[in-house]
Scaffold this motif. Structure first.
Motif, PDB file in Angstrom:
ATOM      1  N   MET A   1      51.711  50.348  37.869  1.00  0.00           N
ATOM      2  CA  MET A   1      50.575  51.230  37.784  1.00  0.00           C
ATOM      3  C   MET A   1      49.611  50.760  36.712  1.00  0.00           C
ATOM      4  O   MET A   1      49.429  51.397  35.692  1.00  0.00           O
ATOM      5  CB  MET A   1      51.076  52.646  37.584  1.00  0.00           C
ATOM      6  N   PRO A   2      48.982  49.623  36.902  1.00  0.00           N
ATOM      7  CA  PRO A   2      48.042  49.104  35.907  1.00  0.00           C
ATOM      8  C   PRO A   2      46.788  49.979  35.792  1.00  0.00           C
ATOM      9  O   PRO A   2      46.228  50.421  36.793  1.00  0.00           O
ATOM     10  CB  PRO A   2      47.677  47.726  36.433  1.00  0.00           C
ATOM     11  N   ALA A   3      46.386  50.216  34.551  1.00  0.00           N
ATOM     12  CA  ALA A   3      45.144  50.937  34.277  1.00  0.00           C
ATOM     13  C   ALA A   3      44.149  49.950  33.678  1.00  0.00           C
ATOM     14  O   ALA A   3      44.509  49.129  32.841  1.00  0.00           O
ATOM     15  CB  ALA A   3      45.400  52.084  33.311  1.00  0.00           C
ATOM     16  N   TYR A   4      42.904  50.032  34.136  1.00  0.00           N
ATOM     17  CA  TYR A   4      41.851  49.157  33.648  1.00  0.00           C
ATOM     18  C   TYR A   4      40.697  49.994  33.134  1.00  0.00           C
ATOM     19  O   TYR A   4      40.297  50.967  33.766  1.00  0.00           O
ATOM     20  CB  TYR A   4      41.363  48.215  34.758  1.00  0.00           C
ATOM     21  N   ASN A   5      40.164  49.572  31.981  1.00  0.00           N
ATOM     22  CA  ASN A   5      39.029  50.248  31.370  1.00  0.00           C
ATOM     23  C   ASN A   5      37.772  49.418  31.629  1.00  0.00           C
ATOM     24  O   ASN A   5      37.801  48.190  31.551  1.00  0.00           O
ATOM     25  CB  ASN A   5      39.267  50.374  29.863  1.00  0.00           C
ATOM     26  N   PHE A   6      36.664  50.097  31.925  1.00  0.00           N
ATOM     27  CA  PHE A   6      35.403  49.418  32.219  1.00  0.00           C
ATOM     28  C   PHE A   6      34.307  49.908  31.299  1.00  0.00           C
ATOM     29  O   PHE A   6      34.274  51.082  30.916  1.00  0.00           O
ATOM     30  CB  PHE A   6      34.986  49.674  33.678  1.00  0.00           C
ATOM     31  N   LYS A   7      33.395  49.012  30.976  1.00  0.00           N
ATOM     32  CA  LYS A   7      32.206  49.379  30.204  1.00  0.00           C
ATOM     33  C   LYS A   7      31.358  50.331  31.045  1.00  0.00           C
ATOM     34  O   LYS A   7      31.387  50.295  32.274  1.00  0.00           O
ATOM     35  CB  LYS A   7      31.404  48.120  29.848  1.00  0.00           C
ATOM     36  N   PHE A  10      29.267  49.524  34.268  1.00  0.00           N
ATOM     37  CA  PHE A  10      29.928  49.232  35.544  1.00  0.00           C
ATOM     38  C   PHE A  10      30.343  50.497  36.298  1.00  0.00           C
ATOM     39  O   PHE A  10      30.746  50.416  37.454  1.00  0.00           O
ATOM     40  CB  PHE A  10      31.180  48.380  35.319  1.00  0.00           C
ATOM     41  N   THR A  11      30.259  51.656  35.667  1.00  0.00           N
ATOM     42  CA  THR A  11      30.844  52.861  36.262  1.00  0.00           C
ATOM     43  C   THR A  11      30.219  53.256  37.596  1.00  0.00           C
ATOM     44  O   THR A  11      30.944  53.580  38.532  1.00  0.00           O
ATOM     45  CB  THR A  11      30.801  54.057  35.286  1.00  0.00           C
ATOM     46  N   SER A  12      28.910  53.231  37.706  1.00  0.00           N
ATOM     47  CA  SER A  12      28.305  53.653  38.971  1.00  0.00           C
ATOM     48  C   SER A  12      28.662  52.697  40.107  1.00  0.00           C
ATOM     49  O   SER A  12      28.893  53.124  41.236  1.00  0.00           O
ATOM     50  CB  SER A  12      26.788  53.802  38.849  1.00  0.00           C
ATOM     51  N   ALA A  13      28.749  51.408  39.828  1.00  0.00           N
ATOM     52  CA  ALA A  13      29.127  50.438  40.865  1.00  0.00           C
ATOM     53  C   ALA A  13      30.566  50.663  41.327  1.00  0.00           C
ATOM     54  O   ALA A  13      30.878  50.477  42.505  1.00  0.00           O
ATOM     55  CB  ALA A  13      28.950  49.012  40.350  1.00  0.00           C
ATOM     56  N   ILE A  14      31.444  51.082  40.417  1.00  0.00           N
ATOM     57  CA  ILE A  14      32.830  51.369  40.803  1.00  0.00           C
ATOM     58  C   ILE A  14      32.891  52.645  41.616  1.00  0.00           C
ATOM     59  O   ILE A  14      33.512  52.688  42.681  1.00  0.00           O
ATOM     60  CB  ILE A  14      33.730  51.457  39.553  1.00  0.00           C
ATOM     61  N   VAL A  15      32.238  53.696  41.143  1.00  0.00           N
ATOM     62  CA  VAL A  15      32.244  54.978  41.848  1.00  0.00           C
ATOM     63  C   VAL A  15      31.621  54.841  43.236  1.00  0.00           C
ATOM     64  O   VAL A  15      32.121  55.413  44.209  1.00  0.00           O
ATOM     65  CB  VAL A  15      31.513  56.058  41.014  1.00  0.00           C
ATOM     66  N   ASN A  16      30.558  54.048  43.354  1.00  0.00           N
ATOM     67  CA  ASN A  16      29.885  53.848  44.642  1.00  0.00           C
ATOM     68  C   ASN A  16      30.563  52.802  45.518  1.00  0.00           C
ATOM     69  O   ASN A  16      30.067  52.482  46.596  1.00  0.00           O
ATOM     70  CB  ASN A  16      28.424  53.441  44.418  1.00  0.00           C
ATOM     71  N   LEU A  51      37.676  56.864  37.132  1.00  0.00           N
ATOM     72  CA  LEU A  51      36.637  56.510  38.092  1.00  0.00           C
ATOM     73  C   LEU A  51      37.172  56.395  39.521  1.00  0.00           C
ATOM     74  O   LEU A  51      36.483  56.764  40.464  1.00  0.00           O
ATOM     75  CB  LEU A  51      36.002  55.167  37.699  1.00  0.00           C
ATOM     76  N   HIS A  52      38.391  55.870  39.652  1.00  0.00           N
ATOM     77  CA  HIS A  52      38.877  55.562  40.993  1.00  0.00           C
ATOM     78  C   HIS A  52      40.343  55.144  40.923  1.00  0.00           C
ATOM     79  O   HIS A  52      40.802  54.650  39.899  1.00  0.00           O
ATOM     80  CB  HIS A  52      38.022  54.436  41.584  1.00  0.00           C
ATOM     81  N   GLU A  53      41.056  55.331  42.012  1.00  0.00           N
ATOM     82  CA  GLU A  53      42.383  54.759  42.217  1.00  0.00           C
ATOM     83  C   GLU A  53      42.271  53.859  43.428  1.00  0.00           C
ATOM     84  O   GLU A  53      41.605  54.204  44.400  1.00  0.00           O
ATOM     85  CB  GLU A  53      43.416  55.842  42.517  1.00  0.00           C
ATOM     86  N   ALA A  54      42.918  52.701  43.362  1.00  0.00           N
ATOM     87  CA  ALA A  54      42.834  51.760  44.478  1.00  0.00           C
ATOM     88  C   ALA A  54      44.102  50.915  44.518  1.00  0.00           C
ATOM     89  O   ALA A  54      44.829  50.825  43.534  1.00  0.00           O
ATOM     90  CB  ALA A  54      41.615  50.857  44.311  1.00  0.00           C
TER      91      ALA A  54
END
Length: 115
Positions: A1-7, A10-16, A51-54
């Protein structure tokens, strides 16, 4: 279950769902295809936001030089570098190179984690 943090930028590109990969240094416990990924911004702060699970679909070795990129052992053409940069959330290949130079130094050796 790796967790990654983003600046934050990048958040809107991940959410979208426009950003569907990340480039990182290898971890002690490496991410492998099939792992469930947890994507956050603001980890270890009060402003943490999930932001997301994938599901991880691929992990490929990458070397980013000052003017070249080698992905999975293949040197990419300019058009392929542009595509890689956009998939990773950058507007241009130059922004991609600048980010890695500023944040990690070049050459950078790591892995592309796709979801």
């Amino acid at each position: 279950m790796p967790a990654y943090n983003f600046k934050k930028h990048f958040t809107s590109a991940i959410v979208n769902r426009e950003k569907r990969q990340t480039i990182r240094k290898p971890r002690k416990r490496q991410t492998v295809p099939g792992d469930k990924l947890y994507l956050y911004t603001g980890m270890r702060t009060k402003q943490v936001k999930k932001l997301h699970e994938a599901e991880c679909i691929a992990v490929l070795p990458i070397i980013i030089g000052t003017s070249s990129v080698t992905l999975n052992g293949e040197t990419l053409k300019t058009s392929e570098i542009d595509k890689l940069a956009k998939l990773d959330g950058f507007g241009t290949a130059q922004a991609f190179y600048d980010f890695f130079e500023e944040n990690h130094g070049l050459p950078f050796e790591g892995e592309v984690i796709k979801w």
